[in-house]
Design an enzyme around this catalytic site. Structure first.
Site, PDB file in Angstrom:
ATOM      1  CB  CYS A  98      42.480  35.800  42.700  1.00 10.15           C
ATOM      2  SG  CYS A  98      42.164  37.561  42.882  1.00 10.15           S
ATOM      3  CG  HIS A 142      39.044  34.213  41.390  1.00  5.45           C
ATOM      4  ND1 HIS A 142      38.683  34.698  42.633  1.00  5.45           N
ATOM      5  CD2 HIS A 142      39.625  35.256  40.735  1.00  5.45           C
ATOM      6  CE1 HIS A 142      39.034  35.962  42.717  1.00  5.45           C
ATOM      7  NE2 HIS A 142      39.604  36.332  41.575  1.00  5.45           N
ATOM      8  CG  ASN A 182      38.119  39.537  42.826  1.00  7.03           C
ATOM      9  OD1 ASN A 182      38.289  38.683  43.700  1.00  7.03           O
ATOM     10  ND2 ASN A 182      39.020  39.792  41.897  1.00  7.03           N
TER      11      ASN A 182
HETATM   12  O1  UT7 Z   1      41.086  38.666  40.570  1.00  3.80           O
HETATM   13  C1  UT7 Z   1      42.298  39.252  40.238  1.00  3.80           C
HETATM   14  C2  UT7 Z   1      42.460  39.314  38.793  1.00  3.80           C
HETATM   15  N1  UT7 Z   1      41.804  40.476  38.272  1.00  3.80           N
HETATM   16  C3  UT7 Z   1      41.121  40.358  37.171  1.00  3.80           C
HETATM   17  O2  UT7 Z   1      40.955  39.267  36.682  1.00  3.80           O
HETATM   18  C4  UT7 Z   1      40.580  41.628  36.536  1.00  3.80           C
HETATM   19  C5  UT7 Z   1      40.864  41.598  35.079  1.00  3.80           C
HETATM   20  N2  UT7 Z   1      40.457  42.783  34.363  1.00  3.80           N
HETATM   21  C6  UT7 Z   1      39.155  43.133  34.184  1.00  3.80           C
HETATM   22  O3  UT7 Z   1      38.250  42.522  34.710  1.00  3.80           O
HETATM   23  C7  UT7 Z   1      38.869  44.266  33.239  1.00  3.80           C
HETATM   24  O4  UT7 Z   1      40.025  44.606  32.560  1.00  3.80           O
HETATM   25  C8  UT7 Z   1      38.272  45.531  33.928  1.00  3.80           C
HETATM   26  C9  UT7 Z   1      36.861  45.246  34.401  1.00  3.80           C
HETATM   27  C10 UT7 Z   1      39.148  45.945  35.090  1.00  3.80           C
HETATM   28  C11 UT7 Z   1      38.214  46.659  32.925  1.00  3.80           C
HETATM   29  O5  UT7 Z   1      37.389  46.287  31.822  1.00  3.80           O
HETATM   30  P1  UT7 Z   1      37.857  46.542  30.330  1.00  3.80           P
HETATM   31  O6  UT7 Z   1      36.768  46.109  29.466  1.00  3.80           O
HETATM   32  O7  UT7 Z   1      39.199  45.875  30.186  1.00  3.80           O
HETATM   33  O8  UT7 Z   1      37.957  48.091  30.285  1.00  3.80           O
HETATM   34  P2  UT7 Z   1      39.243  48.970  29.953  1.00  3.80           P
HETATM   35  O9  UT7 Z   1      40.193  48.950  31.098  1.00  3.80           O
HETATM   36  O10 UT7 Z   1      39.752  48.571  28.601  1.00  3.80           O
HETATM   37  O11 UT7 Z   1      38.613  50.376  29.837  1.00  3.80           O
HETATM   38  C12 UT7 Z   1      37.699  50.709  28.806  1.00  3.80           C
HETATM   39  C13 UT7 Z   1      37.205  52.116  29.041  1.00  3.80           C
HETATM   40  C14 UT7 Z   1      38.319  53.110  29.330  1.00  3.80           C
HETATM   41  O12 UT7 Z   1      37.975  54.334  28.729  1.00  3.80           O
HETATM   42  P3  UT7 Z   1      38.678  54.784  27.371  1.00  3.80           P
HETATM   43  O13 UT7 Z   1      40.138  54.811  27.663  1.00  3.80           O
HETATM   44  O14 UT7 Z   1      38.293  53.740  26.368  1.00  3.80           O
HETATM   45  O15 UT7 Z   1      38.068  56.133  27.110  1.00  3.80           O
HETATM   46  C15 UT7 Z   1      38.277  53.255  30.816  1.00  3.80           C
HETATM   47  O16 UT7 Z   1      38.750  54.504  31.255  1.00  3.80           O
HETATM   48  O17 UT7 Z   1      36.357  52.119  30.199  1.00  3.80           O
HETATM   49  C16 UT7 Z   1      36.824  53.113  31.108  1.00  3.80           C
HETATM   50  N3  UT7 Z   1      36.524  52.669  32.460  1.00  3.80           N
HETATM   51  C17 UT7 Z   1      35.363  52.859  33.047  1.00  3.80           C
HETATM   52  N4  UT7 Z   1      34.237  53.481  32.642  1.00  3.80           N
HETATM   53  C18 UT7 Z   1      33.200  53.525  33.486  1.00  3.80           C
HETATM   54  C19 UT7 Z   1      37.342  51.994  33.303  1.00  3.80           C
HETATM   55  N5  UT7 Z   1      36.687  51.753  34.464  1.00  3.80           N
HETATM   56  C20 UT7 Z   1      35.465  52.318  34.318  1.00  3.80           C
HETATM   57  C21 UT7 Z   1      34.345  52.408  35.176  1.00  3.80           C
HETATM   58  N6  UT7 Z   1      33.243  53.012  34.715  1.00  3.80           N
HETATM   59  N7  UT7 Z   1      34.346  51.896  36.426  1.00  3.80           N
END
Ligand code: UT7
Length: 331
Positions: free
Chosen positions: A114, A256, A286
């Site tokens: 990225c 980004h 992204n």
């Molecule tokens: O460009 C390269 C660099 N990449 C980044 O900068 C990405 C950085 N990370 C992120 O943007 C975020 O961490 C994500 C968008 C990937 C995830 O968001 P989050 O708020 O950190 O969610 P999480 O991973 O903590 O997950 C929260 C909950 C989980 O459920 P439980 O364990 O709390 O029951 C996940 O299983 O949300 C669930 N979850 C989803 N639910 C619905 C994860 N993905 C999804 C989804 N739809 N697509």
């Protein structure tokens, strides 16, 4: 010292097919609302099966060269920033050189995920500033849909395909426009948190690697999120400070586009308000090395980036890689 390098043209390409949050609702257990709230994304562009990264890169490059009226044969160097090259080798830069008819140019691919486009832009700027190169084409292009597991809801909602190209040329510095400074940092201790595990020399392709879905993006989102929020702020803060600026001086920040919450958190801490930050993640997701040129194009089209404006680019990505750069926009 007057700037020695300026960006003189910009071209972009996104494939026509769209993948919306509603489409994703039918593919994995997710919702439009979750995606929008947690990431800011509504839809992404997806390349058709016959289109590879070099095809998008060529379209973006042609557009930039046409804007400037530059003959491809006068380009000295082509840098293609990508993590989704057409092949492991030859480099995408070679394919692009041939298709453009950039006879006599040299070039290479640059892998920094990225942060790739910003690393390419600073590399190209230094080639021009050295006085040895007159025209350097920097392209950020990624066909992320080829390395995304569309059964993994934690990653498949995030990424899209797209490309952008900027042309760098020498500047006499009279108008004060051009390249000011770049701050970069890599931290390989974060390598485990965002990677494509197989396909390289560590884990060559095999039936097992395919069965285990190791040729796709694997991410620990929480880890990457925390690092990105901290480093996007710190790199911009330090870059502004060492050049005698504060967030107030920035006409527009073009970050980004990985997650709207990362961008807003960085902007908040830098004292750069939402009116001065370009966010277009809703429309593209992204696109890895494509986000910064695409967002720059949108800033120009929205009338938010004009000649003489102080622009702050910033990126954090896999590696980890971090980059921030300051320019006075030149056209
Ligand atoms: O460009 C390269 C660099 N990449 C980044 O900068 C990405 C950085 N990370 C992120 O943007 C975020 O961490 C994500 C968008 C990937 C995830 O968001 P989050 O708020 O950190 O969610 P999480 O991973 O903590 O997950 C929260 C909950 C989980 O459920 P439980 O364990 O709390 O029951 C996940 O299983 O949300 C669930 N979850 C989803 N639910 C619905 C994860 N993905 C999804 C989804 N739809 N697509």
């Amino acid at each position: 010292m007057p700037p020695k390098v300026k960006i003189t043209a910009l071209g972009c390409y996104t494939p026509p097919n769209l993948l919306t949050n509603r489409d994703l609702e039918k593919m994995v257990e997710t919702s439009d609302q979750w995606i929008l709230e947690r990431t800011g994304i509504r839809e992404r562009h997806i390349a058709p099966p016959e289109m590879a990264t070099s095809d998008m890169a060529v379209e973006a490059a042609k557009c930039a060269l046409a804007q400037r009226g530059t003959d491809p044969s006068s380009v000295n160097t082509i840098i293609v920033c990508t993590v989704t090259p057409d092949y492991m080798f030859p480099s995408t830069a070679c394919l692009v050189q041939h298709r453009l008819g950039a006879r006599g140019a040299w070039g290479f691919d640059l892998i920094a995920a990225c942060s790739g486009f910003l690393y390419g832009l600073t590399t190209g700027a230094h080639l021009v500033a050295a006085g040895t190169h007159q025209k350097v084409l920097v392209i950020g292009a990624d066909t992320m849909s080829r390395i995304i597991d569309y059964t993994d809801r934690s990653t498949c909602i995030l990424f899209g395909d797209g490309a952008g190209a900027m042309l760098l040329e020498p500047s006499d510095g009279d108008d004060g426009c051009g390249f000011i400074d770049f701050l970069g940092e890599v931290d390989g201790s974060g390598g485990e948190f965002l990677k494509m595990p197989a396909g390289g020399s560590r884990l060559p392709p095999s039936h097992e690697t395919v069965d285990q879905r190791l040729h796709y993006v694997h991410q620990d989102g929480g880890q990457v999120f925390k690092y990105a929020v901290r480093k996007m702020y710190e790199s911009c803060r330090d870059l502004l400070k060492r050049n005698g600026f504060t967030g107030q001086d920035v006409a527009i920040m073009i970050p980004h586009q990985a997650n709207i919450r990362i961008i807003n958190a960085a902007g908040d801490r830098l004292g750069i308000g939402p009116d001065k930050i370009l966010i277009d993640i809703d429309a593209y997701g992204n696109t890895t090395a494509g986000t910064i040129p695409l967002a720059t194009r949108d800033a120009i089209e929205q009338g938010r980036l004009k000649k003489g404006d102080l622009v702050l680019f910033a990126a954090v990505g896999a590696g980890y890689t971090v980059g921030a750069s300051l320019w006075r926009w030149a056209y």
